[in-house]
Scaffold this active site. Structure first.
Site, mmCIF file in Angstrom:
data_model
loop_
_atom_site.group_PDB
_atom_site.id
_atom_site.type_symbol
_atom_site.label_atom_id
_atom_site.label_comp_id
_atom_site.label_asym_id
_atom_site.label_seq_id
_atom_site.Cartn_x
_atom_site.Cartn_y
_atom_site.Cartn_z
ATOM 1 N N ARG A 58 1.127 -1.464 0.288
ATOM 2 C CA ARG A 58 0.259 0.111 0.036
ATOM 3 C C ARG A 58 0.627 1.230 -0.210
ATOM 4 O O ARG A 58 0.686 2.194 -1.147
ATOM 5 C CB ARG A 58 -0.801 -0.001 1.420
ATOM 6 C CG ARG A 58 -2.301 -1.330 1.593
ATOM 7 C CD ARG A 58 -1.881 -1.989 2.784
ATOM 8 N NE ARG A 58 -2.898 -0.053 2.999
ATOM 9 C CZ ARG A 58 -4.389 -0.730 3.484
ATOM 10 N NH1 ARG A 58 -5.210 -1.627 2.572
ATOM 11 N NH2 ARG A 58 -5.056 0.402 3.487
ATOM 12 N N THR A 59 1.653 1.160 0.916
ATOM 13 C CA THR A 59 2.299 2.606 0.730
ATOM 14 C C THR A 59 3.232 3.150 -0.278
ATOM 15 O O THR A 59 3.489 4.083 -0.969
ATOM 16 C CB THR A 59 3.286 2.944 2.235
ATOM 17 O OG1 THR A 59 2.045 2.336 3.269
ATOM 18 C CG2 THR A 59 4.477 3.806 2.420
ATOM 19 N N LYS A 86 23.310 -10.319 -0.849
ATOM 20 C CA LYS A 86 24.231 -9.988 -1.003
ATOM 21 C C LYS A 86 25.609 -9.735 0.079
ATOM 22 O O LYS A 86 26.812 -9.947 0.651
ATOM 23 C CB LYS A 86 24.708 -9.539 -2.776
ATOM 24 C CG LYS A 86 24.142 -10.251 -3.735
ATOM 25 C CD LYS A 86 24.717 -9.375 -5.149
ATOM 26 C CE LYS A 86 23.586 -9.670 -6.155
ATOM 27 N NZ LYS A 86 22.989 -8.730 -6.980
ATOM 28 N N ARG A 108 11.797 2.509 3.144
ATOM 29 C CA ARG A 108 10.825 1.711 4.447
ATOM 30 C C ARG A 108 12.774 1.101 5.239
ATOM 31 O O ARG A 108 12.880 -0.147 4.317
ATOM 32 C CB ARG A 108 9.707 1.047 3.867
ATOM 33 C CG ARG A 108 9.452 -0.207 5.214
ATOM 34 C CD ARG A 108 9.318 0.159 5.100
ATOM 35 N NE ARG A 108 7.738 0.493 5.305
ATOM 36 C CZ ARG A 108 6.391 0.220 5.346
ATOM 37 N NH1 ARG A 108 5.335 -0.952 5.267
ATOM 38 N NH2 ARG A 108 4.861 1.487 5.641
ATOM 39 N N HIS A 136 6.785 7.074 11.248
ATOM 40 C CA HIS A 136 6.075 7.023 9.444
ATOM 41 C C HIS A 136 5.049 8.037 9.608
ATOM 42 O O HIS A 136 3.691 8.242 9.468
ATOM 43 C CB HIS A 136 5.094 5.680 9.546
ATOM 44 C CG HIS A 136 4.434 5.062 8.326
ATOM 45 N ND1 HIS A 136 4.939 6.125 7.295
ATOM 46 C CD2 HIS A 136 3.612 3.943 7.590
ATOM 47 C CE1 HIS A 136 4.744 5.504 6.336
ATOM 48 N NE2 HIS A 136 3.849 4.190 6.869
#
Lengths: 315, 429
Positions: A58-59, A86, A108, A136
């Site tokens: 969603r974000t 990696k 994020r 957030h």
């Protein structure tokens, strides 16, 4: 110009007038988004990279649509699948991306402070799309915009935030934002998910939902993560729903015109009753998603303006 | 070979006094301690060297307990050479090293290797603690007898807590039978699992996993019960919270052979110094509240906390330039221990003799070492320093290979003018 930030790392560094500046512009974008042609060229020629070190549908979609509507070249990087595996460090990843000259970096990360760390190593504007349990900010801004549009103001409201507050960056950003705008905040949840330290933020803390919801204007529900349901933090899903799930009976304690919010994705029947989530008179959950795009457009537009100004001054 | 240190402000941690006087050193040991009324003429005539201290402070060299030197295993972080130079520059004349190397110092062979390396490379005295359990895994005890014969001064698993109480109680009984010392890290491992900060408003605001200060008291309470069972000689490496202090006080009052230490970082910094996720301030246990810090300073002044150390823990840039939760814990401290400790002196919270009681006399006594004293017959391990000279610390100038100090850019006071080990100058002109 009232918005002076180089990055949007959290609500904490923002002045109330900066919050208002974002919301005012977002209001205009919300109107634009309801037109059939939803295009502006505020970010034309700029490159936006979405770096998500944690799963998000969603974000990430919201940031992508916001960037595209403003004319930016948007690229999504699913970092879980890439170089992190990696063994590359966060800073090396940041430096690599920085060399490609992005203008906006949306990040994020599962660890608190990681976005902050990254912002110190790049030259572009960084937007925090959620870091660990820290902040957030765009979620809190979109919640604020939704409340302001529904309630006509963003101050002197009684707002209840319910659920897993301890692990929630959404709760932290909302507590800070709503506090800055001078609202009364009540926090409701079991003590395992709501440590008493939150009292020190000037919030009232309740472990009884009926009591906590009395006469509130806004009810914000939080998502309960699946991994916290198995006896570690709460005895069981059904006991949680019984005590802290929002149903019509508990909601009856709130004001008659109280609105119900949820940052999504919802667990119907765990923290919220399905009927309430779908009640168009009470639930503003879909509107929150709509405002999300508008707020993200506004935040990126303002950051890009500041960046342009700084570059012209040769800073 | 004789040297006269004249015109000195002598810091005597044993008598808890300071006075102006002189010290005569012969064959690496103190042979005379003279106050200002003494007639220096005859000594001056016979001394081969004269060091004019110009009124500056001359104290017993610091005995720093719990220093991590990354040999074997991670020599790129710190070697005996670099740590030895850092110690000399910081006025530390004896280092007692930790066994949490790679591999751990848990066999006499590893201990011999470390001892040899120290002798070759370090200009200061180096003594070694050995692991209490094999691989510091908390399951089987090491060859405690052999390690003792090879020169181990104490047994510890460093900051890894032995969770299995039966393992710890057996190890304690065994150590007791050899009259050796155990150094433990009091912490309830379950409660502190995954924590990066101390719980409170700051940790909540920053969204960092945190541990209640109560975990330290729970760890200490358990250890004290086992001390009562076994009668072992016990030192708690770091007591950093006010809540643990009454338990410590009771244990001492009950006559148990218990001492406690604290790192200089917990005495001079608090949880708020982490600010915007500054990983150089991530230490173990995490920095505490200001209230805890003040209580611990008082405990050092009262002698309840016996030992102040640097908890020197070198970490390279790669292990620190990470999100706070992922970053390694620890800070280097050999060179900053004295100037940081002098903050407490300048704030009038501790006197110089009190500081050197905690940094030299008590650790020497507890670990059975010579030194730490200004008395006739003691080795001539000294630090000469000006407690007042101000400076701004530049971490790139540190002698340690790792530069992870929380004091980078900090305003400090106190400059080491000279360091002597067994009468031999190892730092200064």
């Amino acid at each position: 110009m009232t918005f002076r930030q180089k990055h949007l790392l959290g609500i904490e560094p923002l002045h109330p007038t900066e919050i208002t500046a974002i919301l005012d512009l977002a209001d205009k974008y919300a109107d634009l988004n309801r037109q059939s042609i939803k295009h502006s060229d505020a970010l034309t020629g700029l490159t936006q990279i979405n770096m998500f070190f944690e799963n998000s549908t969603r974000t990430q979609a919201s940031f992508e649509i916001a960037g595209k509507r403003l004319g930016a070249d948007v690229m999504n990087m699913a970092m879980q699948a890439s170089s992190i595996k990696k063994g590359e460090t966060l800073i090396d990843t940041a430096l690599t991306l920085n060399a490609m000259h992005p203008d906006l970096l949306v990040v994020r990360h599962p660890h608190s402070g990681a976005v902050d760390l990254l912002s110190q190593k790049v030259n572009c504007a960084v937007l925090n799309a959620g870091d660990g349990r820290h902040e957030h900010p765009t979620q809190a801004l979109l919640d604020a915009l939704t409340i302001r549009r529904r309630k006509g103001r963003l101050h002197r409201l009684n707002i209840a935030i319910c659920g897993d507050i301890a692990h929630s960056r959404v709760a932290r950003s909302n507590i800070i934002l709503l506090g800055k705008m001078e609202n009364r905040i009540r926090l409701i949840g079991p003590p395992t998910l709501l440590p008493s330290q939150f009292r020190e933020f000037g919030c009232e803390v309740y472990d009884d939902m009926n009591e906590g919801l009395k006469d509130v204007d806004v009810v914000m529900m939080l998502r309960l993560q699946r991994e916290r349901m198995d006896g570690g933090f709460i005895p069981s899903e059904r006991e949680y729903y019984h005590r802290f799930g929002l149903d019509a009976e508990k909601l009856a304690n709130a004001k008659d015109d109280a609105i119900v919010m949820h940052p999504g994705p919802m667990n119907r029947g765990v923290e919220i009753d399905g009927d309430i989530a779908d009640d168009i008179n009470r639930s503003v959950i879909q509107e929150q998603v709509e405002m999300g795009v508008a707020v993200r457009m506004a935040a990126m537009d303002l950051l890009a303006q500041n960046q342009r100004e700084a570059r012209m001054q040769g800073v | 070979m004789s040297t006269l240190f004249e015109n000195a402000r002598l810091i005597d941690p044993e008598a808890l006094i300071e006075f102006n006087g002189a010290i005569l050193v012969e064959n690496g040991n103190i042979s005379q301690v003279l106050d200002q009324n003494a007639d220096l003429a005859t000594f001056k005539a016979s001394a081969e060297n004269i060091v004019d201290c110009a009124g500056q402070a001359l104290a017993p060299g610091i005995v720093d307990i719990g220093v991590k030197i990354c040999e074997p295993g991670e020599r790129h972080k710190e070697s005996f050479r670099s740590a030895g130079l850092a110690a000399a520059a910081g006025g530390v004349t004896t280092i007692v090293t930790r066994p949490d190397t790679l591999p751990a110092i848990d066999t006499p062979e590893t201990l011999e290797f470390v001892t040899r390396r120290a002798q070759e490379a370090a200009p200061v005295n180096v003594r070694t603690m050995a692991a209490l359990t094999k691989g510091r895994k908390g399951r089987e005890m090491t060859e405690i007898g052999f390690l003792l014969d090879a020169g181990a001064v104490a047994f510890t698993d460093g900051d890894s807590v032995i969770e299995h109480t039966k393992v710890l109680s057996r190890a304690m009984s065994y150590v007791k039978s050899l009259d050796a010392l155990i150094v433990s890290h009091p912490q309830e491992p379950g409660l502190s699992d995954g924590a990066a900060t101390t719980s409170g408003k700051f940790a909540t605001l920053k969204g960092l996993p945190s541990v209640s200060p109560m975990a330290e008291r729970m760890g200490l309470d358990r250890d004290i019960a086992l001390i009562e069972m076994t009668g072992v000689k016990y030192h708690a490496d770091q007591i950093t919270t006010s809540r643990a202090l009454p338990a410590l006080e009771r244990a001492k009052a009950n006559g148990f052979d218990v001492t406690a230490g604290i790192s200089i970082h917990h005495l001079t910094l608090n949880e708020l110094d982490v600010a915007d996720y500054r990983t150089f301030f991530k230490v173990k246990p995490p920095l505490r509240s200001e209230e805890d810090r003040q209580a611990c300073i008082q405990a050092v002044a009262d002698g309840l906390i016996d030992i102040v150390c640097s908890m020197h823990t070198p970490q390279d840039e790669e292990s620190k330039r990470l999100p706070f939760e992922e970053a390694a814990s620890g800070a280097v401290g050999l060179e900053t221990l004295l100037p940081a400790a002098l903050r407490l002196y300048h704030n009038e919270q501790l006197t110089l003799p009190q500081l050197f009681r905690a940094m030299a006399l008590n650790p020497a006594k507890r670990f059975g070492l010579d030194g730490g004293r200004l008395c006739v017959g003691s080795p001539a391990d000294f630090v000469l320093f000006d407690p007042d000279t101000p400076f701004i610390l530049d971490r790139t100038k540190l002698n340690s290979k790792s530069k992870n100090t929380p004091f980078d850019g900090a305003r400090l006071q106190g400059k080491v003018l000279g360091t002597w080990v067994n009468g031999k100058r190892v730092f200064g002109e």
